[in-house]
Design an enzyme around this catalytic site. Structure first.
Site, PDB file in Angstrom:
ATOM      1  N   THR A  84      -6.500 -38.671 -55.578  1.00 11.91           N
ATOM      2  CA  THR A  84      -6.106 -39.533 -54.472  1.00 11.91           C
ATOM      3  C   THR A  84      -7.228 -40.507 -54.164  1.00 11.91           C
ATOM      4  OG1 THR A  84      -5.028 -39.568 -52.295  1.00 11.91           O
ATOM      5  CG2 THR A  84      -6.947 -38.129 -52.545  1.00 11.91           C
ATOM      6  N   ILE A 148      -2.070 -35.100 -48.591  1.00 15.08           N
ATOM      7  CA  ILE A 148      -2.619 -33.814 -48.146  1.00 15.08           C
ATOM      8  C   ILE A 148      -3.287 -33.123 -49.326  1.00 15.08           C
ATOM      9  CG2 ILE A 148      -2.040 -31.488 -47.320  1.00 15.08           C
ATOM     10  CD1 ILE A 148       0.250 -32.728 -45.738  1.00 15.08           C
ATOM     11  N   CYS A 178      -1.683 -38.693 -56.452  1.00 16.32           N
ATOM     12  CA  CYS A 178      -1.263 -37.301 -56.315  1.00 16.32           C
ATOM     13  C   CYS A 178      -0.463 -36.816 -57.523  1.00 16.32           C
ATOM     14  CB  CYS A 178      -0.469 -37.090 -55.028  1.00 16.32           C
ATOM     15  SG  CYS A 178      -1.430 -37.491 -53.548  1.00 16.32           S
TER      16      CYS A 178
END
Length: 234
Positions: A84, A148, A178
């Site tokens: 990321t 996340i 991701c």
């Protein structure tokens, strides 16, 4: 009668990724030893790419030397998730909290991080949702607005979430964000018709959303070495 639970919030501004990592590691150690309360770091990073513990280097689409020419760093981490990007105009939260103390498992924890970003997006009329199976983070349609990646060690969390306020989305073109191909990355600026307030306001709104989702009734704000008490319900 509801038990009042406190969260210490560190507003750190822009901080180098490795410096923030060292802070997290020390706080995790202290939290395991019950030396500190649950703590939340709120910050931004200079342009930085990070890889999770699965080491999915194939999702970096250009040589690391090219990243350095762009002024970006690359770091390998022990968090979950894939590659990321972190950079200016993102709101990043790193919770250092005891899941055992608040009675949450890993899956519920991640779900509440998703709900934190979904709630923030909703404040600006943006309908976001959790991803489908295999699609981590928070999405607006087919466009990802929040990432996340967490680590949990002996029930203590670190790393966390990154919500795109208005980052330069060109940085995401150099990776498969991701590990999910053929999907766009978006930002709050792109998705809302509303005029955004100062970024500090959005950061504080994200913190408030986090506190509500996790049931913290009292925030202790730490800024420039000072701790200021603030009731998060006000």
């Amino acid at each position: 009668m509801r038990v009042s639970r406190s969260l210490e919030v560190w507003k750190m501004g822009t901080i180098n990724y490795l410096d923030a990592l060292r802070v997290q590691e020390q706080l995790v150690s202290n939290r395991k030893a019950h030396k500190i309360p649950d703590t939340l770091l709120s910050l931004q990073h200079p342009p930085t790419y990070t890889l999770g513990k699965r080491r999915t280097d194939h999702n970096l689409l250009i040589p690391e030397s090219d990243l350095r020419k762009m002024g970006a760093e690359l770091h390998y981490t022990q968090r979950g998730g894939d590659i990321t990007f972190h950079g200016p105009h993102q709101a990043i939260l790193y919770p250092i909290i005891s899941l055992r103390d608040i009675g949450l498992g890993a899956r519920n924890y991640v779900e509440k991080l998703e709900l934190t970003m979904i709630e923030l997006a909703s404040l600006y009329g943006v309908k976001a949702c959790a991803g489908q199976a295999g699609e981590t983070g928070v999405w607006v349609g087919e466009r990802k607005i929040g990432a996340i990646g967490v680590r949990i060690s002996f029930g203590i969390t670190s790393h966390g979430l990154a919500f795109n306020i208005d980052p330069d989305l060109n940085y995401f073109k150099h990776i498969v964000p991701c590990g999910i191909a053929n999907k766009e990355v978006t930002s709050l600026r792109k998705e809302t018709d509303l005029v955004l307030p100062a970024e500090e306001v959005v950061h504080e709104q994200l913190i408030s959303c986090f506190a509500r989702q996790f049931g913290y009734s009292n925030l202790l704000w730490k800024e420039n070495g000072l701790i200021l008490q603030k009731d998060c319900e006000n």
